[in-house]
Motif scaffolding. Structure first.
Motif, PDB file in Angstrom:
ATOM      1  N   ILE B  42       2.507 -11.672 -21.101  1.00  0.00           N
ATOM      2  CA  ILE B  42       1.574 -12.750 -20.776  1.00  0.00           C
ATOM      3  C   ILE B  42       2.275 -13.646 -19.744  1.00  0.00           C
ATOM      4  O   ILE B  42       3.409 -14.073 -19.969  1.00  0.00           O
ATOM      5  CB  ILE B  42       1.185 -13.559 -22.035  1.00  0.00           C
ATOM      6  N   PRO B  43       1.636 -13.934 -18.613  1.00  0.00           N
ATOM      7  CA  PRO B  43       2.273 -14.767 -17.585  1.00  0.00           C
ATOM      8  C   PRO B  43       2.641 -16.139 -18.153  1.00  0.00           C
ATOM      9  O   PRO B  43       1.936 -16.652 -19.027  1.00  0.00           O
ATOM     10  CB  PRO B  43       1.193 -14.921 -16.513  1.00  0.00           C
ATOM     11  N   GLY B  56       2.679 -26.942 -20.965  1.00  0.00           N
ATOM     12  CA  GLY B  56       2.190 -27.768 -19.867  1.00  0.00           C
ATOM     13  C   GLY B  56       1.602 -27.022 -18.693  1.00  0.00           C
ATOM     14  O   GLY B  56       0.701 -27.524 -18.015  1.00  0.00           O
ATOM     15  N   CYS B  57       2.092 -25.810 -18.406  1.00  0.00           N
ATOM     16  CA  CYS B  57       1.665 -25.159 -17.161  1.00  0.00           C
ATOM     17  C   CYS B  57       0.317 -24.461 -17.314  1.00  0.00           C
ATOM     18  O   CYS B  57      -0.401 -24.286 -16.343  1.00  0.00           O
ATOM     19  CB  CYS B  57       2.710 -24.170 -16.668  1.00  0.00           C
ATOM     20  N   ARG B  58      -0.005 -24.048 -18.525  1.00  0.00           N
ATOM     21  CA  ARG B  58      -1.289 -23.419 -18.894  1.00  0.00           C
ATOM     22  C   ARG B  58      -1.497 -22.034 -18.286  1.00  0.00           C
ATOM     23  O   ARG B  58      -2.586 -21.464 -18.409  1.00  0.00           O
ATOM     24  CB  ARG B  58      -2.497 -24.317 -18.535  1.00  0.00           C
ATOM     25  N   VAL B  59      -0.475 -21.486 -17.622  1.00  0.00           N
ATOM     26  CA  VAL B  59      -0.629 -20.164 -17.014  1.00  0.00           C
ATOM     27  C   VAL B  59      -0.758 -19.079 -18.083  1.00  0.00           C
ATOM     28  O   VAL B  59      -1.341 -18.029 -17.860  1.00  0.00           O
ATOM     29  CB  VAL B  59       0.568 -19.875 -16.065  1.00  0.00           C
ATOM     30  N   CYS B  60      -0.223 -19.353 -19.287  1.00  0.00           N
ATOM     31  CA  CYS B  60      -0.251 -18.353 -20.363  1.00  0.00           C
ATOM     32  C   CYS B  60      -1.562 -18.408 -21.138  1.00  0.00           C
ATOM     33  O   CYS B  60      -1.644 -17.878 -22.242  1.00  0.00           O
ATOM     34  CB  CYS B  60       0.933 -18.549 -21.297  1.00  0.00           C
ATOM     35  N   VAL B  61      -2.576 -19.034 -20.547  1.00  0.00           N
ATOM     36  CA  VAL B  61      -3.876 -19.156 -21.228  1.00  0.00           C
ATOM     37  C   VAL B  61      -4.392 -17.783 -21.675  1.00  0.00           C
ATOM     38  O   VAL B  61      -4.272 -16.790 -20.957  1.00  0.00           O
ATOM     39  CB  VAL B  61      -4.911 -19.859 -20.316  1.00  0.00           C
ATOM     40  N   ARG B 125       1.433 -10.888  -8.524  1.00  0.00           N
ATOM     41  CA  ARG B 125       0.933 -10.020  -9.595  1.00  0.00           C
ATOM     42  C   ARG B 125      -0.559 -10.259  -9.846  1.00  0.00           C
ATOM     43  O   ARG B 125      -1.291  -9.345 -10.201  1.00  0.00           O
ATOM     44  CB  ARG B 125       1.752 -10.264 -10.862  1.00  0.00           C
ATOM     45  N   LEU B 126      -0.996 -11.519  -9.656  1.00  0.00           N
ATOM     46  CA  LEU B 126      -2.413 -11.829  -9.866  1.00  0.00           C
ATOM     47  C   LEU B 126      -3.236 -11.546  -8.605  1.00  0.00           C
ATOM     48  O   LEU B 126      -4.438 -11.791  -8.582  1.00  0.00           O
ATOM     49  CB  LEU B 126      -2.573 -13.291 -10.308  1.00  0.00           C
ATOM     50  N   ILE B 235       6.953  -9.085 -11.644  1.00  0.00           N
ATOM     51  CA  ILE B 235       7.245  -9.903 -12.816  1.00  0.00           C
ATOM     52  C   ILE B 235       6.485  -9.333 -14.024  1.00  0.00           C
ATOM     53  O   ILE B 235       5.353  -8.888 -13.898  1.00  0.00           O
ATOM     54  CB  ILE B 235       6.887 -11.395 -12.563  1.00  0.00           C
ATOM     55  N   GLY B 236       7.157  -9.304 -15.167  1.00  0.00           N
ATOM     56  CA  GLY B 236       6.528  -8.802 -16.386  1.00  0.00           C
ATOM     57  C   GLY B 236       6.783  -7.333 -16.639  1.00  0.00           C
ATOM     58  O   GLY B 236       6.576  -6.825 -17.737  1.00  0.00           O
ATOM     59  N   ALA B 237       7.271  -6.625 -15.604  1.00  0.00           N
ATOM     60  CA  ALA B 237       7.460  -5.175 -15.748  1.00  0.00           C
ATOM     61  C   ALA B 237       8.490  -4.860 -16.831  1.00  0.00           C
ATOM     62  O   ALA B 237       8.355  -3.862 -17.543  1.00  0.00           O
ATOM     63  CB  ALA B 237       7.888  -4.560 -14.416  1.00  0.00           C
TER      64      ALA B 237
END
Lengths: 181, 248
Positions: B42-43, B56-61, B125-126, B235-237
């Motif tokens: 999950i990012p 705080g960043c909310r990217v992992c929504v 990645r997105l 990233i995430g790989a």
């Protein structure tokens, strides 16, 4: 059937993205087989001569002339592509966006530590295109259909993007081809 | 866990589903931790292993049981249904990253962190090719007063990793937040100048910075283009490679 026409221009850019087009190497010959170039540094036409299928825009807008050229491209091209970080995000020219235009010119022509300018004159000839207060990415000025970032975009990405547009095929650039540096 | 006794007679292992796949989880884990353990990436930008969650960043929504939440702070619950890679979730994440890209002054083409930057790698990645939002070009301060460390606030995304790492990993409390809203910024625990703090280039506070905001000096572009962390693999790989064989 007439070949698809491509027009290209470098606005507030460094021509690095055009160098990346040239970096197609021998494929540039194949490209010249399948498309005709309209206004572009290749033929040095000053205006678009007829309706074009694709316009490649390098650079954002830092002056009045950039805006005129970009609008001419939008009026005359079916598909407009922002080519490189300056067109997609402002890039290096946009470094001046955190200071006022006046402060930027004063630093460049009067106050800078290496400046020799005894008359303390900032260039203001009427022939010089009027600078905009800020540097804008291309899509902040006209509608842009596709964005191809990179400094410069890799030749392979340019090649695939042109092919995808001409064949109306979807394109995902993927790892290594979508880049901002 | 302070409330461990309350749950003492409840089973600690449970099952959730992520994008339709059953994933084993342990009570007390966050969704992000459970996903990570199962090889589902999950990012994230503010989450960092070992640091107190910030959220705080909310990217992992993600969408959990129909509601959007930050997966780094939301605990797992039995039977929880999590949407991670649906178009709705991906689009929300793209919008957040695109806002971050215009909120600061990000110049990847000459940034020393390029190729190792998590913000950049997430944008790749997105599939983000440009931001839909107009650039803000805020005026931000650079502090290069320290002999070995610099702060470039142009690149800061206010994830607070350095604040937490300096406090909890390094035991120094060098970095703090000041100001609110658009004026929020990282400040240092001293006269105001980095040179007067106890920061050192080996501090983990530097290492955890996801962007090029806090950097050791004289490292520059020491890894050639093509060999940098996210040149080698997206990233995430790493998390996804570690996914247990039987569940791929």
């Amino acid at each position: 059937m007439a070949k698809p026409r491509i027009a290209t221009t470098s606005l507030a850019g460094c021509f690095g993205c055009h160098m990346s087009i040239l970096d197609l190497d021998e494929r540039i010959l194949e490209l010249a087989e399948i498309v005709d170039f309209d206004r572009s540094p290749i033929d040095d036409l000053k205006h678009i001569s007829q309706r074009c299928d694709v316009g490649l825009i390098e650079g954002g807008c830092c002056n009045e002339e950039n805006v005129h050229v970009l609008r001419e491209f939008r009026r005359n091209c079916d598909v407009l592509v922002s080519l490189g970080d300056c067109a997609t995000m402002g890039g290096i020219p946009a470094l001046r966006n955190t200071v006022s235009l006046d402060a930027c010119l004063r630093e460049a022509y009067i106050d800078g530590p290496t400046v020799h300018n005894p008359l303390r004159r900032i260039p203001d000839d009427a022939e010089i295109p009027l600078l905009l207060e800020k540097v804008y990415s291309a899509h902040e000025v006209v509608r842009i259909d596709y964005h191809l970032p990179g400094c410069p975009p890799p030749p392979e990405a340019i090649w695939r993007a042109i092919h995808a547009i001409l064949t109306k095929a979807p394109l995902t650039l993927g790892h290594g081809l979508l880049k901002y540096d | 866990m302070s409330n461990a006794s309350v749950h003492a007679n409840r089973p600690s292992s449970l099952t959730i589903t992520i994008d339709g796949r059953e994933v084993n989880a342990v009570r007390g884990q966050t969704i992000l931790e459970a996903a990570e353990a199962a090889g589902v990436w999950i990012p994230r930008l503010c989450h960092f292993p070992g640091l107190e969650e910030f959220g705080g960043c909310r990217v992992c929504v993600v969408v959990a049981n129909g509601r959007s939440c930050a997966s780094c702070t939301q605990p797992v619950a039995p039977g929880m249904v999590v949407e991670n890679e649906t178009e709705q979730v991906l689009e929300t994440r793209r919008a957040i990253i695109e806002m971050l890209l215009v909120e600061g002054n990000h110049f990847c083409m000459f940034c020393e962190k390029s190729g190792r930057c998590e913000l950049q790698a997430l944008a790749y990645r997105l599939g983000i090719t440009a931001s839909r939002f107009d650039a803000l070009w805020p005026k931000r301060e650079v502090d290069a007063s320290h002999p070995d460390v610099l702060i470039d606030r142009n690149r800061c995304i206010l994830c607070s990793r350095c604040v937490r790492a300096s406090r909890d990993f390094d035991g120094k409390h060098v970095f703090h937040f000041a100001g609110r809203g658009a004026h929020k910024r990282i400040v240092v625990n001293s006269s105001g100048s980095l040179a007067d703090t106890s920061v050192a280039s080996a501090d983990r506070a530097l290492e955890v910075c996801p962007v090029g905001s806090i950097l050791p000096k004289r490292r520059g572009y020491d890894v050639p283009v093509g060999a940098r962390t996210f040149d080698v693999a997206p990233i995430g790989a790493g998390t996804e490679r570690a996914r247990p064989e039987e569940s791929r």
